[in-house]
Design a protein around this motif. Structure first.
Motif, mmCIF file in Angstrom:
data_model
loop_
_atom_site.group_PDB
_atom_site.id
_atom_site.type_symbol
_atom_site.label_atom_id
_atom_site.label_comp_id
_atom_site.label_asym_id
_atom_site.label_seq_id
_atom_site.Cartn_x
_atom_site.Cartn_y
_atom_site.Cartn_z
ATOM 1 N N THR A 57 0.851 -1.192 0.000
ATOM 2 C CA THR A 57 0.000 0.000 0.000
ATOM 3 C C THR A 57 0.888 1.244 0.000
ATOM 4 N N ILE A 58 0.257 2.417 -0.223
ATOM 5 C CA ILE A 58 1.062 3.621 -0.451
ATOM 6 C C ILE A 58 1.154 4.541 0.766
ATOM 7 N N GLY A 59 0.382 4.247 1.799
ATOM 8 C CA GLY A 59 0.419 5.123 2.972
ATOM 9 C C GLY A 59 -0.455 4.563 4.072
ATOM 10 N N ILE A 60 -0.427 5.252 5.213
ATOM 11 C CA ILE A 60 -1.206 4.785 6.361
ATOM 12 C C ILE A 60 -2.308 5.792 6.683
ATOM 13 N N VAL A 61 -3.506 5.277 6.927
ATOM 14 C CA VAL A 61 -4.641 6.103 7.355
ATOM 15 C C VAL A 61 -5.054 5.637 8.737
ATOM 16 N N THR A 62 -5.271 6.593 9.639
ATOM 17 C CA THR A 62 -5.794 6.188 10.942
ATOM 18 C C THR A 62 -6.792 7.213 11.470
ATOM 19 N N PHE A 63 -7.375 6.920 12.613
ATOM 20 C CA PHE A 63 -8.513 7.680 13.139
ATOM 21 C C PHE A 63 -8.240 8.181 14.559
ATOM 22 N N GLY A 64 -8.878 9.295 14.919
ATOM 23 C CA GLY A 64 -8.770 9.740 16.301
ATOM 24 C C GLY A 64 -9.443 11.076 16.542
ATOM 25 N N GLY A 65 -9.545 11.442 17.818
ATOM 26 C CA GLY A 65 -10.074 12.749 18.199
ATOM 27 C C GLY A 65 -8.995 13.819 18.019
ATOM 28 N N ALA A 66 -9.392 15.064 18.247
ATOM 29 C CA ALA A 66 -8.476 16.192 18.007
ATOM 30 C C ALA A 66 -7.323 16.253 19.019
ATOM 31 N N PHE A 67 -7.422 15.481 20.107
ATOM 32 C CA PHE A 67 -6.333 15.469 21.095
ATOM 33 C C PHE A 67 -5.699 14.084 21.212
ATOM 34 N N SER A 68 -5.841 13.285 20.166
ATOM 35 C CA SER A 68 -5.463 11.884 20.259
ATOM 36 C C SER A 68 -3.945 11.663 20.300
ATOM 37 N N ASN A 69 -3.490 10.955 21.316
ATOM 38 C CA ASN A 69 -2.066 10.575 21.383
ATOM 39 C C ASN A 69 -1.714 9.641 20.233
ATOM 40 N N HIS A 70 -2.690 8.848 19.825
ATOM 41 C CA HIS A 70 -2.451 7.887 18.736
ATOM 42 C C HIS A 70 -2.247 8.602 17.393
ATOM 43 N N ILE A 71 -3.022 9.656 17.146
ATOM 44 C CA ILE A 71 -2.842 10.448 15.914
ATOM 45 C C ILE A 71 -1.421 11.031 15.897
ATOM 46 N N LEU A 72 -1.050 11.621 17.020
ATOM 47 C CA LEU A 72 0.276 12.240 17.106
ATOM 48 C C LEU A 72 1.381 11.203 16.921
#
Ligand SMILES: *Cc1c(COP(=O)(O)O)cnc(C)c1O
Length: 307
Positions: A56-71
């Motif tokens: 695949t060409i990239g990673i997509v993920t999900f989270g809230g606006a303060f998500s440690n996981h997004i960061l």
């Protein structure tokens, strides 16, 4: 990929531990990386392996606006040279948001979707998958995430009577319980639920752990719910930092350290027992405008008392 061989089990000596004759250690997973901290690094590790094999060409993920996981995902992908996309729940915040600014600095492209749309994760995931992207669920909660968290146990340098971590999705705790079961350890596993009605965590563990296992979810330390705090909690965060040098965040790890102190106070551990707490990182959670305001109010009241 980044690699880490940080496995520090640091003993902390608060007077209340000595008084009850228990030994308390902290596994310092917060030191793995300043932003890909703690369990988020562990959850990404095998997802990254799967990405490499996925064509695949990239990673997509999900989270809230303060998500440690997004960061964490933004930083991890930048380190690994992978394009990343963050699907953020709700409208773009109007004010300054340190998490989203940092994620963007690491090159993550942010897509804001309404709370209504966000609920249909499957639909959004399908669209991105069809466009050639690798999808990691919110919070990194999947089988590869659990597998990474098992390594918390495999790295330990000594044995413990109790292991305690903070839980959001329960992915980290599932990894811990599974590894303890696989190794046949007698260690008792405890989860501190940071959301209200944390009983769902039993289902999460059952989903990921097929081995027979005994564990406890403690549901009374949520302090009002996810990302909610009270002056008592923030006062404890202050006490713990000032007396151990270890900073915790009000969303996850402060609630866990508070619970440990409370359980020790209430004689829930036997004299001579050795307790391991997992510092899952997430210190950025302390630095939002709202949290800093709340902390400042608590500190201000203390200063008034001193005068
Ligand atoms: C995300 C996070 C957790 C929760 O982990 P789960 O695997 O979702 O239970 C705990 N602590 C910190 C600091 C986190 O950022």
């Amino acid at each position: 990929m980044l690699s880490t061989n940080v496995s520090i089990e640091q003993k902390i000596n608060l007077p209340e531990y000595l008084e009850k004759g228990v030994e308390v250690y902290v596994k310092r997973d917060d030191l793995i990386h300043p932003f890909i901290s703690g369990n988020k690094w562990r959850k990404l590790k095998y997802n990254y392996h799967a990405f490499l094999e996925s064509n695949t060409i990239g990673i997509v993920t999900f989270g809230g606006a303060f998500s440690n996981h997004i960061l964490a995902t933004a930083a991890f992908c930048a380190h690994s040279g992978i394009p990343s996309i963050g699907i953020i729940r709700g409208e773009e915040p109007k004010g300054i948001n340190h998490v989203l600014i940092l994620a963007r600095l690491w090159g993550m492209i942010l897509k804001f979707v309404s709370r209504e749309q966000y609920k249909d994760t499957e639909e959004i995931s399908n669209v991105w998958q069809n466009n050639g992207y690798f999808v990691i669920p919110e919070g990194g909660e999947n089988e590869d995430g659990v597998k990474g968290c098992e390594e918390i146990i495999y790295e330990l340098n000594q044995s413990y009577d109790h292991i305690i971590c903070a839980s959001g999705t329960g992915c980290t705790f599932s990894g811990i319980v599974r590894a303890v079961s696989k190794q046949g350890l007698l260690t008792k596993c405890h989860s501190i639920a940071v959301l209200k009605q944390g009983e769902f965590l039993y289902d999460t563990v059952r989903k990921f752990v097929k081995e027979a296992a005994e564990y406890t979810v403690h549901c009374n330390y949520h302090f009002g719910g996810y990302a909610k705090t009270t002056p008592e909690l923030l006062d404890f965060l202050n006490y713990f930092a000032a007396n151990t040098g270890i900073l915790s965040d009000p969303i996850y790890t402060s609630k866990m350290f508070f619970a440990v102190n409370d359980m020790i106070k209430n004689n829930q551990f036997k004299k001579g027992e050795r307790i391991l707490t997992i510092h899952t990182g997430g210190l950025i959670g302390l630095l939002s405008e709202k949290m800093l305001n709340d902390v400042q109010n608590v500190l201000h009241k203390k200063t008034l008392i001193l005068k």
